[in-house]
Write an enzyme that holds these catalytic residues in place. Structure first.
Site, PDB file in Angstrom:
ATOM      1  NE  ARG A 299      -4.058   1.590   2.136  1.00  0.00           N
ATOM      2  CZ  ARG A 299      -4.153   2.505   3.097  1.00  0.00           C
ATOM      3  NH1 ARG A 299      -3.848   2.960   3.881  1.00  0.00           N
ATOM      4  NH2 ARG A 299      -5.062   3.965   3.004  1.00  0.00           N
TER       5      ARG A 299
ATOM      6  CG  HIS B 248      -1.541   5.488  -0.843  1.00  0.00           C
ATOM      7  ND1 HIS B 248      -2.814   5.575   0.104  1.00  0.00           N
ATOM      8  CD2 HIS B 248      -2.809   4.180  -1.425  1.00  0.00           C
ATOM      9  CE1 HIS B 248      -3.587   5.010   0.503  1.00  0.00           C
ATOM     10  NE2 HIS B 248      -4.279   4.418   0.211  1.00  0.00           N
TER      11      HIS B 248
ATOM     12  CG  ASN C 253      -1.204   8.565   2.192  1.00  0.00           C
ATOM     13  OD1 ASN C 253      -1.831   7.196   2.002  1.00  0.00           O
ATOM     14  ND2 ASN C 253      -1.030   9.513   1.372  1.00  0.00           N
TER      15      ASN C 253
ATOM     16  CG  HIS D 295      -5.857  -2.253  -0.991  1.00  0.00           C
ATOM     17  ND1 HIS D 295      -4.300  -2.892  -2.245  1.00  0.00           N
ATOM     18  CD2 HIS D 295      -6.221  -1.866  -0.627  1.00  0.00           C
ATOM     19  CE1 HIS D 295      -4.090  -1.240  -2.070  1.00  0.00           C
ATOM     20  NE2 HIS D 295      -4.665  -0.612  -1.041  1.00  0.00           N
TER      21      HIS D 295
END
Length: 261
Positions: free
Chosen positions: A78, A82, A110, A210
């Protein structure tokens, strides 16, 4: 020359001159497929002479962390996701607030959510000891994502390397581009298209990444109890899966129970 943005180390390195726009356009090839990137000047042999053990050092840190934190694989993937979704894979996500930097760590997608920064710092410290002033933080995040998938029992892929690190961050861009969990499929596809990613294969691959790890119940409780304000669960959810999620995330709970990344 560019500045490494790991919180633990901020020093200069020589790296390939790779623009953010090119990185964003080829993110899927770099991250998930590792396809040919001759025009990006990336190569899987970038550290063969200067830091030949870079992947094994990163792998060992993750393996050690997995013994006490089963979530860390999903969390590292992740972080890379991101980072790359905001102006390309340049490690800008790792920058802390300063007089000149507004950190992406506190962007909506975040803040109190992105994790694993301390693990990246440990990787960086070991790499600095083995190969001083050599490996970029952007490449650390990229390798860590691939190694996390492999250590979880998934496939491996060739990782082209040679990214350079950003010297600044953009919280505004993070807030604008990171897709929240409330997006519809059409909106998700649009968000991937907006950063030059394939809205079929790339979307499926990153969504699949995910499915291991954990997430706060508060990010999806609405689908369990009040989908689209209906006062009822999302009708598309499998009944057995719905019952399992409702047990893990009771209605009126604190929203902090975890079940997936």
């Amino acid at each position: 020359m560019c500045v490494c943005v790991c919180a633990l180390h901020r020093r200069y390195w020589r790296k390939m001159n790779l623009s953010k726009g090119i990185v964003a356009a080829f993110f899927f090839l770099v991250f998930l497929r590792g396809g040919p990137l001759a025009h990006c000047q990336l190569t899987p042999t970038f550290y063969d002479q200067t830091c030949p053990n870079v992947s094994s050092i990163i792998r060992n840190v993750i393996a050690t962390e997995l013994a006490t934190d089963a979530r860390i694989g999903g969390s590292l993937i992740r972080l890379h996701f991101h980072d790359c979704f905001v102006n390309g894979c340049d490690a800008s996500l790792l920058l802390d607030n300063s007089d000149t930097i507004v950190s992406e760590k506190e962007a909506g997608g975040n803040n109190n959510s992105a994790r694993g920064f301390d693990v990246v710092d440990r990787m960086k410290a070991l790499l600095e000891s083995a190969c001083p002033a050599t490996v970029s933080c952007a490449d650390i995040l990229t390798i860590a994502a691939e190694e996390s998938v492999v250590l979880a029992g998934g496939p491996n892929w060739t990782v082209p390397l040679g990214r350079r690190d950003s010297t600044t961050a953009s919280r505004d861009a993070a807030n604008a581009f990171l897709p929240p969990p409330t997006l519809t499929l059409a909106q998700l596809r649009e968000s991937f298209t907006n950063v030059s990613l394939n809205n079929n294969s790339d979307l499926v691959a990153l969504s699949g990444a995910h499915t291991f790890g954990r997430a706060k119940c508060s990010t999806f409780n609405f689908r369990l109890y009040n989908f689209s304000g209906s006062g009822a669960p999302d009708p598309s959810l499998d009944a057995t899966f719905l019952a399992a999620l409702q047990q893990l995330c009771p209605q009126g709970g604190d929203g902090e129970c975890h079940n997936r990344s």
